[in-house]
Structures are given as structure tokens and as C-alpha cells.
Design a protein around this motif. Structure first.
Motif, PDB file in Angstrom:
ATOM      1  N   ARG A 175      -2.486   8.632 -22.592  1.00 32.77           N
ATOM      2  CA  ARG A 175      -1.840   7.325 -22.477  1.00 32.77           C
ATOM      3  C   ARG A 175      -1.890   6.805 -21.044  1.00 32.77           C
ATOM      4  O   ARG A 175      -1.954   5.596 -20.822  1.00 32.77           O
ATOM      5  CB  ARG A 175      -0.394   7.391 -22.976  1.00 32.77           C
ATOM      6  N   TRP A 176      -1.881   7.686 -20.052  1.00 31.33           N
ATOM      7  CA  TRP A 176      -1.950   7.228 -18.663  1.00 31.33           C
ATOM      8  C   TRP A 176      -3.354   6.762 -18.300  1.00 31.33           C
ATOM      9  O   TRP A 176      -3.536   5.852 -17.495  1.00 31.33           O
ATOM     10  CB  TRP A 176      -1.465   8.323 -17.723  1.00 31.33           C
ATOM     11  N   TRP A 177      -4.366   7.397 -18.902  1.00 22.71           N
ATOM     12  CA  TRP A 177      -5.726   6.889 -18.723  1.00 22.71           C
ATOM     13  C   TRP A 177      -5.858   5.518 -19.387  1.00 22.71           C
ATOM     14  O   TRP A 177      -6.523   4.614 -18.866  1.00 22.71           O
ATOM     15  CB  TRP A 177      -6.746   7.857 -19.320  1.00 22.71           C
ATOM     16  N   ALA A 178      -5.248   5.367 -20.556  1.00 20.18           N
ATOM     17  CA  ALA A 178      -5.267   4.075 -21.227  1.00 20.18           C
ATOM     18  C   ALA A 178      -4.577   3.015 -20.375  1.00 20.18           C
ATOM     19  O   ALA A 178      -5.030   1.865 -20.289  1.00 20.18           O
ATOM     20  CB  ALA A 178      -4.586   4.186 -22.594  1.00 20.18           C
ATOM     21  N   LEU A 179      -3.483   3.420 -19.737  1.00 27.67           N
ATOM     22  CA  LEU A 179      -2.792   2.490 -18.837  1.00 27.67           C
ATOM     23  C   LEU A 179      -3.724   2.061 -17.701  1.00 27.67           C
ATOM     24  O   LEU A 179      -3.721   0.898 -17.288  1.00 27.67           O
ATOM     25  CB  LEU A 179      -1.534   3.140 -18.267  1.00 27.67           C
ATOM     26  N   GLY A 180      -4.532   3.003 -17.218  1.00 24.52           N
ATOM     27  CA  GLY A 180      -5.505   2.659 -16.184  1.00 24.52           C
ATOM     28  C   GLY A 180      -6.471   1.585 -16.643  1.00 24.52           C
ATOM     29  O   GLY A 180      -6.852   0.695 -15.881  1.00 24.52           O
ATOM     30  N   ALA A 181      -6.871   1.652 -17.929  1.00 22.93           N
ATOM     31  CA  ALA A 181      -7.764   0.629 -18.473  1.00 22.93           C
ATOM     32  C   ALA A 181      -7.088  -0.735 -18.481  1.00 22.93           C
ATOM     33  O   ALA A 181      -7.692  -1.765 -18.143  1.00 22.93           O
ATOM     34  CB  ALA A 181      -8.183   1.004 -19.894  1.00 22.93           C
ATOM     35  N   LEU A 182      -5.814  -0.747 -18.861  1.00 20.59           N
ATOM     36  CA  LEU A 182      -5.080  -2.013 -18.875  1.00 20.59           C
ATOM     37  C   LEU A 182      -4.888  -2.555 -17.466  1.00 20.59           C
ATOM     38  O   LEU A 182      -4.973  -3.766 -17.239  1.00 20.59           O
ATOM     39  CB  LEU A 182      -3.723  -1.814 -19.550  1.00 20.59           C
ATOM     40  N   VAL A 183      -4.641  -1.649 -16.511  1.00 21.24           N
ATOM     41  CA  VAL A 183      -4.498  -2.061 -15.112  1.00 21.24           C
ATOM     42  C   VAL A 183      -5.783  -2.720 -14.623  1.00 21.24           C
ATOM     43  O   VAL A 183      -5.757  -3.769 -13.959  1.00 21.24           O
ATOM     44  CB  VAL A 183      -4.125  -0.860 -14.228  1.00 21.24           C
ATOM     45  N   LEU A 196      -2.320  -9.387 -25.111  1.00 19.43           N
ATOM     46  CA  LEU A 196      -2.567  -8.159 -25.857  1.00 19.43           C
ATOM     47  C   LEU A 196      -2.501  -6.927 -24.975  1.00 19.43           C
ATOM     48  O   LEU A 196      -2.083  -5.853 -25.420  1.00 19.43           O
ATOM     49  CB  LEU A 196      -3.923  -8.242 -26.567  1.00 19.43           C
ATOM     50  N   ALA A 197      -2.914  -7.054 -23.710  1.00 24.70           N
ATOM     51  CA  ALA A 197      -2.794  -5.911 -22.793  1.00 24.70           C
ATOM     52  C   ALA A 197      -1.335  -5.513 -22.642  1.00 24.70           C
ATOM     53  O   ALA A 197      -1.007  -4.324 -22.508  1.00 24.70           O
ATOM     54  CB  ALA A 197      -3.395  -6.260 -21.433  1.00 24.70           C
ATOM     55  N   MET A 198      -0.443  -6.496 -22.671  1.00 24.37           N
ATOM     56  CA  MET A 198       0.982  -6.207 -22.581  1.00 24.37           C
ATOM     57  C   MET A 198       1.533  -5.673 -23.904  1.00 24.37           C
ATOM     58  O   MET A 198       2.347  -4.750 -23.939  1.00 24.37           O
ATOM     59  CB  MET A 198       1.749  -7.467 -22.187  1.00 24.37           C
ATOM     60  N   SER A 199       1.082  -6.255 -25.017  1.00 30.71           N
ATOM     61  CA  SER A 199       1.699  -5.927 -26.301  1.00 30.71           C
ATOM     62  C   SER A 199       1.344  -4.537 -26.808  1.00 30.71           C
ATOM     63  O   SER A 199       2.012  -4.025 -27.709  1.00 30.71           O
ATOM     64  CB  SER A 199       1.304  -6.982 -27.350  1.00 30.71           C
ATOM     65  N   GLU A 230       9.592   5.722 -20.619  1.00 28.18           N
ATOM     66  CA  GLU A 230       8.469   5.514 -19.712  1.00 28.18           C
ATOM     67  C   GLU A 230       7.997   4.071 -19.671  1.00 28.18           C
ATOM     68  O   GLU A 230       7.213   3.695 -18.804  1.00 28.18           O
ATOM     69  CB  GLU A 230       7.280   6.389 -20.136  1.00 28.18           C
ATOM     70  N   ARG A 231       8.484   3.272 -20.609  1.00 28.58           N
ATOM     71  CA  ARG A 231       7.889   1.950 -20.771  1.00 28.58           C
ATOM     72  C   ARG A 231       8.150   1.040 -19.582  1.00 28.58           C
ATOM     73  O   ARG A 231       7.272   0.278 -19.160  1.00 28.58           O
ATOM     74  CB  ARG A 231       8.415   1.307 -22.057  1.00 28.58           C
ATOM     75  N   VAL A 272       5.211  -0.886 -17.682  1.00 31.12           N
ATOM     76  CA  VAL A 272       5.169  -2.346 -17.576  1.00 31.12           C
ATOM     77  C   VAL A 272       5.152  -2.770 -16.117  1.00 31.12           C
ATOM     78  O   VAL A 272       4.438  -3.702 -15.719  1.00 31.12           O
ATOM     79  CB  VAL A 272       6.368  -2.969 -18.310  1.00 31.12           C
ATOM     80  N   GLY A 273       5.929  -2.089 -15.282  1.00 30.48           N
ATOM     81  CA  GLY A 273       5.942  -2.404 -13.857  1.00 30.48           C
ATOM     82  C   GLY A 273       4.578  -2.218 -13.219  1.00 30.48           C
ATOM     83  O   GLY A 273       4.139  -3.030 -12.396  1.00 30.48           O
ATOM     84  N   ILE A 274       3.868  -1.146 -13.623  1.00 33.75           N
ATOM     85  CA  ILE A 274       2.537  -0.888 -13.068  1.00 33.75           C
ATOM     86  C   ILE A 274       1.558  -1.988 -13.480  1.00 33.75           C
ATOM     87  O   ILE A 274       0.793  -2.516 -12.659  1.00 33.75           O
ATOM     88  CB  ILE A 274       2.023   0.493 -13.532  1.00 33.75           C
ATOM     89  N   VAL A 275       1.583  -2.364 -14.767  1.00 37.17           N
ATOM     90  CA  VAL A 275       0.666  -3.406 -15.246  1.00 37.17           C
ATOM     91  C   VAL A 275       1.002  -4.754 -14.604  1.00 37.17           C
ATOM     92  O   VAL A 275       0.104  -5.505 -14.192  1.00 37.17           O
ATOM     93  CB  VAL A 275       0.719  -3.503 -16.785  1.00 37.17           C
ATOM     94  N   SER A 276       2.294  -5.070 -14.514  1.00 35.10           N
ATOM     95  CA  SER A 276       2.704  -6.343 -13.887  1.00 35.10           C
ATOM     96  C   SER A 276       2.312  -6.373 -12.409  1.00 35.10           C
ATOM     97  O   SER A 276       1.862  -7.406 -11.896  1.00 35.10           O
ATOM     98  CB  SER A 276       4.212  -6.534 -14.029  1.00 35.10           C
TER      99      SER A 276
END
Length: 522
Positions: free
Chosen positions: A16-24, A126-129, A139-140, A144-148
Motif C-alpha cells: 500500500r505504501w508503494w501504491a501511495l508512491g504512485a499516487l504521489v 480518483l487518486a484521492m478516492s 493511517e489514512r 492523505v497529508g502526503i498526497v495533498s
């Protein structure tokens, strides 16, 4: 959600953290693509022969499409799969970027920017949703803070990256940089993100989408064309009429719909309405400033593209500082006081900037830019937080969608209206005495064009007149920004509710975070 039975398993998946990297990575691209073109516009104006109105379209094509399609794009993700539509959005964004890098004339650039707006409209909501499907409540907030933060970080990176690319490569590189970033995002989404959907979400209303896009496009087209054609020109008046009719039809249609795509009833919440207006005005001013400033820094002060990007950092620095400190200040003094004070600071910065003269160096510009950044941050963060905090928890999704859409509309109108004011003032004041009519017309198209004509004719007088005319037009733009900010500050001080925000979404997230975690049924 279709994958609700697997959420606990997903929340424990280390990928999930790698996936977060993709969204970032995806949000970084959208962030810096919002501002990267601003430093490229003077260069593109010179090499493509773009007029001021064409430069406005290059900037606005992206923003208009983005604003018009964000709501239906989020609903498409809800109904047909968020990962699937996120990948589609990234692929469209990639294709538009590739087209822009290969474009040989202004019209192709505008078309490419519009295509990129379609992709961005899918990616942003969609990246947020998808975050709720990746992270549990504990953890959310961090995710969210990282993506924002990635989205916000992209804004100041845009001018710097754009300036560096323009100094070392051709102007198309500001589009080409998106291709590998988007490709990485596509691969990461395919392999790392779970598929989620919500078939019960409202259907995409094609007619409402068309009314939004055509109505907004007509309004912006009229504003951009008015300085050239005249405000009483039949085409301009017809476009304004079309915009009014279509937007009115949209409002009436959405108010009658059982499950509206654009929930107009949200505007009856006073706190939401007033905070949304404040946030939209800030985007109006910010977008207009980021349109007029690069040309001043390049054409008048003589900086190269990279130097221009660096010289925009004081405003971005002030914005980041204020955004990071706004919440504790709001807790101490209340949202109404902070929003009103932020707008007053913005007013002071804009009026100070309107006193800029041709002989002023960059130091004066850096001063008022820094103050403007502080004003932006202290007004937009609490106003967005207050807008969502004024709504019941079950309306956070639709509320965040309406808020994001109106902010984008504010940005598009800011570029169109303030850019048109600048173009008209520049053309009226420019002294083209002694020039042949065709050259005089060309010189009046933009300050970059005037400097090119001055170089061809060896006219130092024309170059000096171009600089003085542009600074005069920029001063008018800043004065309008200051007056608008002051009027909004007075309204905020008188009407904004000041009660502390009590509502919290799942996981005790703040309302400022809520729009990010809400499903894209926005």
C-alpha cells in the motif's frame, strides 16, 4: 464498495505504501503542470507567434476542461472502477502531453492542453478516492497529508522545472516531462492498486456535463475575445448570452434532479457558500497573477526562464508557510478572523505590487510576492476547511466536488478576465508611432511580440514603450485583485460564521482532509 470484504487485508498489505508512491507521482505531475506552462508562455509566444489571447487559451484550455469534467469523471470511477478510470486518465494525460511536445502551432498546443485537462479531471478526484481502500482510519490521515503535500509541492516546482527545461531544451520539453511520470503512474496503478467501485453512486448526467462545459467555455471565450473585438461586438454579446442561458439551465436542471450530479442545495449552507466564495476568489487572484508575472519577469526584467521560475518562489514560499501554520492560528483566533486577515494581507500585497514601476528591480517584486503568498495561504486553507466543516458528514463528498469545481472555475475566469484586462491596457498604451500598420498590430499582440518587433526594427523607443505599457497593465490587474480581495475580506469579516468546526469524518480527520478521502461521487 465492490472490494469492501477485502479492505482489512488491503490495509495490512505492505504494497500500500508503494501504491501511495504512485499516487504521489500522479499528484506531483498535476501540481507542477498547473504552473509549469506559465514560465514557458513568453518563450512559446516568441517561437509560435502566440498573441496574448492565444496564450490565455493555452493556459485556460487545461483549466476549463479540468473544471468541467471533474464531477462526471469522479462518478465514472465510482460506477466503472476507480483504478480502471485512474489508469485511463493517466493514459489520456500522457497522450495529451506527447501531443503537446510535438505540436507545431498554437492550435495544436491548445488541443493538447485540453486533452491533458480531460486526463487531469479523472486523475485528481480518483487518486484521492482510492485512499480509503488502501489505508485504515489510523493511517489514512497521514496518507492523505502526503498526497495533498505532493499536490501542493508541485505548484512551486512547476516554474523551476519549466525554467530548467527551457534553458536546456526546446519548449516542448515542458510537455514531454509528463510522459515518463504518467507512464510510471500507469504501471504502478495496474500492479499496486486494488479495484474499487460504488455502483450505487449517481449516474453521470451527460446533458448537465455538456451544459457545464459549453457554458463555462462560452463565458471564458467571451472574456478573452472582448479586448480584441470590443465588449459590444455581436459575437462577444452572443457568447455571454449563451453562457448565461446554459448556466441557468444547468442550475434549474440540477435543482430538479432527484440525485443531482452537482448538488446546488449545498449552496444554501451559509458557511459553505461564503467559504467557497472566498476560496474561489483566492484562486481567481492566484491564477491571474501566475499568468501576468512571468512575462514581467522575463520580458521586462530580462530574466531567462529558469531565473523566472526561481523568482516566483517568494510567493510559493509564503503560501507554503501560511498553509502549514494556518490551522493552529485558526484554533487560536477563529476562522472568520484568519480568513478576513489573510484577505487583507492579500489586498495590501496586491496594492503594493500595483505601485511597481519600470525602474524597480526584483527586490520590490520579491517583497510584495512574499506578502501575497502569506495572504493566499492564510485565506485559502481556513476557507476550504470551513466550507467542508459547514456540511453534514454525509454531504462531504458532494460538497468537496462542488468546492473543487468552483475553485477551478475561479482560476479559469481569473486567467481570462485579468489577462484580457492586461491585453487591453497594454495595447491602448503602447506607442507604435512610425511603424507600418502590420508591424504595429503585431507589436500590440503581446509584450514579447513588441520586443521582437523592436529587435527587428532597432527601435529602442518601442522596447521602452512595451515595458512601460506592460507594467501599467500589470498594475491595473493588481489593483483589481486588491479591490476584489478587500471586498471579500469585508464580507468575510461581516458574514462568515466563526464557530469552531465540530464535524469530523471517519478516523477523526479534519474537514480540510475530508474532501480528499471522500469518494469521488463529489
Amino acid at each position: 464498495m465492490a472490494t469492501v470484504t477485502h479492505l482489512d487485508e488491503t490495509h495490512q498489505n505492505p504494497r500500500r505504501w508503494w501504491a501511495l508512491g504512485a499516487l504521489v507521482a500522479s499528484m506531483l505531475v498535476l501540481g507542477f503542470d498547473t504552473t509549469i506552462l506559465n514560465v514557458a508562455l513568453p518563450t512559446m509566444a516568441g517561437e509560435l507567434g502566440a498573441t496574448t489571447s492565444q496564450q490565455q487559451w493555452m493556459a485556460d484550455a487545461y483549466v476549463i476542461v479540468f473544471a468541467s469534467l471533474m464531477l462526471p469523471a469522479g462518478l465514472l470511477g465510482d460506477r466503472f472502477g476507480r483504478r480502471r478510470m485512474l489508469v485511463v486518465g493517466l493514459l489520456i494525460f500522457l497522450a495529451g502531453s506527447a501531443l503537446g511536445s510535438l505540436a507545431g502551432d498554437v492550435n495544436w498546443v491548445i488541443a493538447a492542453r485540453a486533452a491533458m485537462g480531460v486526463g487531469a479531471a479523472l486523475v485528481m478526484p480518483l487518486a484521492m478516492s482510492v485512499l480509503p481502500s488502501l489505508f485504515g482510519p489510523g493511517e489514512r490521515t497521514r496518507a492523505v497529508g502526503i498526497v495533498s503535500a505532493a499536490s501542493a509541492l508541485g505548484l512551486p516546482l512547476g516554474p523551476i522545472i519549466g525554467g530548467f527545461l527551457l534553458n536546456h531544451f526546446w519548449w516542448g520539453s515542458v510537455f514531454l516531462i509528463n510522459v515518463p511520470m504518467a507512464a510510471i503512474g500507469v504501471a504502478a496503478c495496474v500492479f499496486l492498486l486494488p479495484e474499487t467501485s460504488d455502483p450505487a453512486s449517481p449516474k453521470v448526467d451527460v446533458l448537465s456535463t455538456a451544459l457545464t462545459a459549453i457554458g463555462l467555455g462560452s463565458l471564458v471565450y467571451a472574456i478573452i475575445e472582448a479586448p480584441d473585438r470590443g465588449w459590444g461586438d455581436p459575437l462577444v454579446l452572443a457568447l455571454f448570452t449563451v453562457a448565461v442561458v446554459l448556466v441557468t439551465a444547468l442550475v434549474l436542471r440540477e435543482r430538479r434532479a432527484r440525485r443531482p450530479m452537482l448538488d446546488m442545495e449545498l449552496l444554501t449552507h451559509r458557511g459553505f457558500l461564503l467559504n467557497t466564495l472566498a476560496a474561489t476568489l483566492v484562486m481567481f487572484v492566484l491564477s491571474g497573477l501566475l499568468f501576468v508575472l512571468p512575462q514581467y519577469l522575463q520580458a521586462v526584467l530580462g530574466n531567462d526562464a529558469f531565473g523566472t521560475g526561481l523568482r516566483l518562489l517568494p510567493m510559493m514560499g509564503g503560501l507554503v508557510i501560511a498553509a502549514r501554520t494556518a490551522q493552529p492560528v485558526v484554533a487560536r483566533f477563529g476562522a472568520r478572523a484568519v480568513v478576513a486577515a489573510g484577505l487583507v494581507v492579500l489586498t495590501f500585497a496586491a496594492l503594493l505590487g500595483s505601485r511597481t514601476s519600470v525602474g524597480d528591480g526584483y527586490g520590490f517584486t520579491a517583497l510584495w510576492l512574499s506578502i501575497a503568498g502569506l495572504g493566499f495561504g492564510f485565506s485559502v486553507v481556513p476557507s476550504m476547511d470551513g466550507a467542508l466543516g459547514a456540511l453534514p458528514a454525509d454531504r462531504a463528498g458532494s460538497g468537496s466536488g462542488l468546492l473543487m469545481t468552483t475553485r477551478q472555475v475561479g482560476g479559469a475566469i481569473g486567467i481570462a478576465l485579468l489577462g484580457s484586462l492586461l491585453a487591453g491596457a497594454f495595447r491602448d498604451r503602447l506607442d507604435v508611432t512610425g511603424l507600418p500598420a502590420p508591424l504595429g498590430h503585431t507589436a500590440g499582440e503581446s509584450v514579447v511580440a513588441a520586443h521582437l518587433v523592436a529587435g527587428q526594427t532597432g527601435s529602442a523607443h518601442l522596447a521602452a514603450s512595451a515595458n512601460a505599457s506592460y507594467v501599467h497593465g500589470m498594475g491595473l490587474v493588481l489593483m483589481v485583485c486588491g479591490v476584489a480581495a478587500l471586498a471579500t475580506a469585508l464580507l468575510a469579516a461581516a458574514l462568515l460564521p466563526n464557530a469552531p468546526v465540530e464535524r469530523r469524518t471517519e478516523g477523526n480527520e479534519s474537514p480540510a482532509v475530508a474532501p480528499a478521502t471522500a469518494d469521488a461521487g463529489q
